[in-house]
Design a protein around this motif. Structure first.
Motif, short mmCIF file in Angstrom:
data_model
loop_
_atom_site.label_atom_id
_atom_site.label_comp_id
_atom_site.label_asym_id
_atom_site.label_seq_id
_atom_site.Cartn_x
_atom_site.Cartn_y
_atom_site.Cartn_z
N MET A 181 0.82 -1.18 0.00
CA MET A 181 0.00 0.00 0.00
C MET A 181 0.87 1.25 0.00
SD MET A 181 -2.95 1.06 2.71
CE MET A 181 -1.84 1.23 4.08
N LEU A 182 1.89 1.25 0.85
CA LEU A 182 2.79 2.40 0.94
C LEU A 182 3.56 2.60 -0.36
CD1 LEU A 182 3.88 4.60 2.82
CD2 LEU A 182 5.55 2.95 3.64
N PHE A 183 4.09 1.52 -0.92
CA PHE A 183 4.84 1.62 -2.17
C PHE A 183 3.95 2.04 -3.33
CE2 PHE A 183 8.28 -0.81 -0.17
CZ PHE A 183 9.36 -0.08 -0.61
N ALA A 184 2.75 1.51 -3.39
CA ALA A 184 1.83 1.86 -4.48
C ALA A 184 1.51 3.35 -4.46
CB ALA A 184 0.56 1.04 -4.38
N ALA A 185 1.20 3.88 -3.29
CA ALA A 185 0.90 5.30 -3.18
C ALA A 185 2.13 6.15 -3.50
CB ALA A 185 0.39 5.62 -1.78
N ALA A 186 3.28 5.74 -2.99
CA ALA A 186 4.51 6.51 -3.19
C ALA A 186 4.95 6.54 -4.65
CB ALA A 186 5.63 5.96 -2.32
N SER A 187 4.79 5.45 -5.36
CA SER A 187 5.24 5.40 -6.75
C SER A 187 4.42 6.31 -7.65
CB SER A 187 5.21 3.97 -7.28
OG SER A 187 3.88 3.53 -7.39
N MET A 188 3.20 6.64 -7.20
CA MET A 188 2.35 7.54 -7.98
C MET A 188 2.35 8.95 -7.44
SD MET A 188 -0.87 5.02 -8.76
CE MET A 188 -1.04 4.47 -7.07
N GLY A 189 3.21 9.23 -6.50
CA GLY A 189 3.32 10.57 -5.96
C GLY A 189 2.42 10.83 -4.77
N GLY A 190 1.95 9.81 -4.13
CA GLY A 190 1.06 9.97 -2.98
C GLY A 190 -0.37 9.73 -3.39
N LEU A 191 -1.27 10.06 -2.49
CA LEU A 191 -2.68 9.81 -2.76
C LEU A 191 -3.36 10.98 -3.44
CD1 LEU A 191 -3.51 8.07 0.61
CD2 LEU A 191 -3.15 7.00 -1.60
N GLY A 192 -2.67 12.09 -3.57
CA GLY A 192 -3.22 13.27 -4.23
C GLY A 192 -2.17 13.85 -5.14
N THR A 193 -1.95 15.13 -5.02
CA THR A 193 -0.93 15.77 -5.84
C THR A 193 0.38 15.84 -5.09
OG1 THR A 193 -1.60 17.93 -5.03
CG2 THR A 193 -2.64 17.16 -7.06
N SER A 194 1.47 15.58 -5.77
CA SER A 194 2.78 15.59 -5.14
C SER A 194 3.84 15.79 -6.20
CB SER A 194 3.03 14.27 -4.41
OG SER A 194 4.35 14.25 -3.90
N VAL A 195 4.97 16.33 -5.80
CA VAL A 195 6.08 16.47 -6.74
C VAL A 195 7.07 15.33 -6.61
CG1 VAL A 195 5.86 18.97 -6.86
CG2 VAL A 195 7.34 17.96 -5.13
N VAL A 196 6.88 14.46 -5.62
CA VAL A 196 7.76 13.32 -5.41
C VAL A 196 7.02 12.06 -5.86
CG1 VAL A 196 9.07 11.96 -3.75
CG2 VAL A 196 8.89 14.42 -3.46
N GLU A 197 7.53 11.44 -6.91
CA GLU A 197 6.89 10.23 -7.39
C GLU A 197 7.92 9.31 -8.00
OE1 GLU A 197 4.49 10.91 -11.02
OE2 GLU A 197 5.12 12.98 -10.80
N GLY A 198 7.49 8.19 -8.54
CA GLY A 198 8.39 7.26 -9.19
C GLY A 198 9.45 6.76 -8.24
N ALA A 199 10.69 6.78 -8.72
CA ALA A 199 11.80 6.24 -7.94
C ALA A 199 12.00 6.98 -6.62
CB ALA A 199 13.08 6.29 -8.76
N SER A 215 10.64 4.98 4.96
CA SER A 215 9.56 4.90 5.96
C SER A 215 9.45 3.50 6.51
CB SER A 215 8.23 5.33 5.34
OG SER A 215 8.26 6.68 4.96
N MET A 216 9.53 2.50 5.63
CA MET A 216 9.47 1.11 6.09
C MET A 216 10.65 0.78 7.00
SD MET A 216 8.14 -1.02 2.80
CE MET A 216 8.36 -2.57 3.64
N ALA A 217 11.81 1.30 6.67
CA ALA A 217 12.99 1.07 7.52
C ALA A 217 12.76 1.66 8.90
CB ALA A 217 14.23 1.68 6.87
N GLY A 218 12.26 2.88 8.94
CA GLY A 218 12.01 3.52 10.23
C GLY A 218 10.92 2.83 11.02
N LEU A 219 9.83 2.47 10.35
CA LEU A 219 8.73 1.79 11.03
C LEU A 219 9.15 0.43 11.58
CD1 LEU A 219 5.85 2.62 8.52
CD2 LEU A 219 5.93 3.31 10.93
N SER A 220 10.00 -0.26 10.87
CA SER A 220 10.40 -1.60 11.31
C SER A 220 11.53 -1.56 12.33
CB SER A 220 10.80 -2.46 10.11
OG SER A 220 11.99 -1.97 9.52
N GLY A 221 12.12 -0.39 12.55
CA GLY A 221 13.18 -0.27 13.54
C GLY A 221 14.57 -0.58 13.02
N ALA A 222 14.73 -0.61 11.70
CA ALA A 222 16.06 -0.85 11.13
C ALA A 222 16.97 0.32 11.49
CB ALA A 222 15.97 -1.01 9.62
N ARG A 223 18.22 0.03 11.66
CA ARG A 223 19.17 1.09 12.04
C ARG A 223 19.36 2.06 10.87
NH1 ARG A 223 23.95 0.39 9.64
NH2 ARG A 223 24.43 -1.63 8.76
N ALA A 224 19.76 3.28 11.18
CA ALA A 224 20.04 4.27 10.14
C ALA A 224 21.14 3.77 9.22
CB ALA A 224 20.45 5.60 10.78
N GLY A 225 20.96 3.89 7.94
CA GLY A 225 21.95 3.45 6.98
C GLY A 225 21.96 1.95 6.74
#
Length: 92
Positions: A1-19, A28-38
């Motif tokens: 769900m997160l990747f699908a929304a992000a690849s299209m620039g979010g759920l509305g208008t956004s300048v960040v999309e694709g890669a 976000s997934m790294a932070g949510l799962s508790g993975a260390r920075a880097g």
């Protein structure tokens, strides 16, 4: 769900999309799962798979789910001692 929304620039208008959108979703997934920075992709993947993921909806004025322009994700760590939450909306 997160990747699908992000690849299209979010759920509305956004300048960040694709890669770049997918990169921010990955971070976000790294932070949510508790993975260390880097952390490497393999570390994030392992940490995410060991976590328990939830999708939620809310009943608040800012988090109305009437137009599918919101999402909520919560993650419980493998040891059940940490929960992280991401809630986002693209409504006016």
């Amino acid at each position: 769900m997160l990747f699908a929304a992000a690849s299209m620039g979010g759920l509305g208008t956004s300048v960040v999309e694709g890669a770049y959108g997918r990169l921010w979703a990955w971070r976000s997934m790294a932070g949510l799962s508790g993975a260390r920075a880097g952390a490497s992709a393999e570390e994030v993947k392992r940490q995410a798979r060991q976590s328990t993921w939830f999708h939620f909806a809310g009943d608040a004025d800012w988090f109305c789910d009437d137009n599918a322009a919101v999402y909520g994700i919560a993650t419980l760590s493998p040891d059940s001692r940490r929960i992280a939450v991401l809630a986002a909306t693209d409504t006016d």
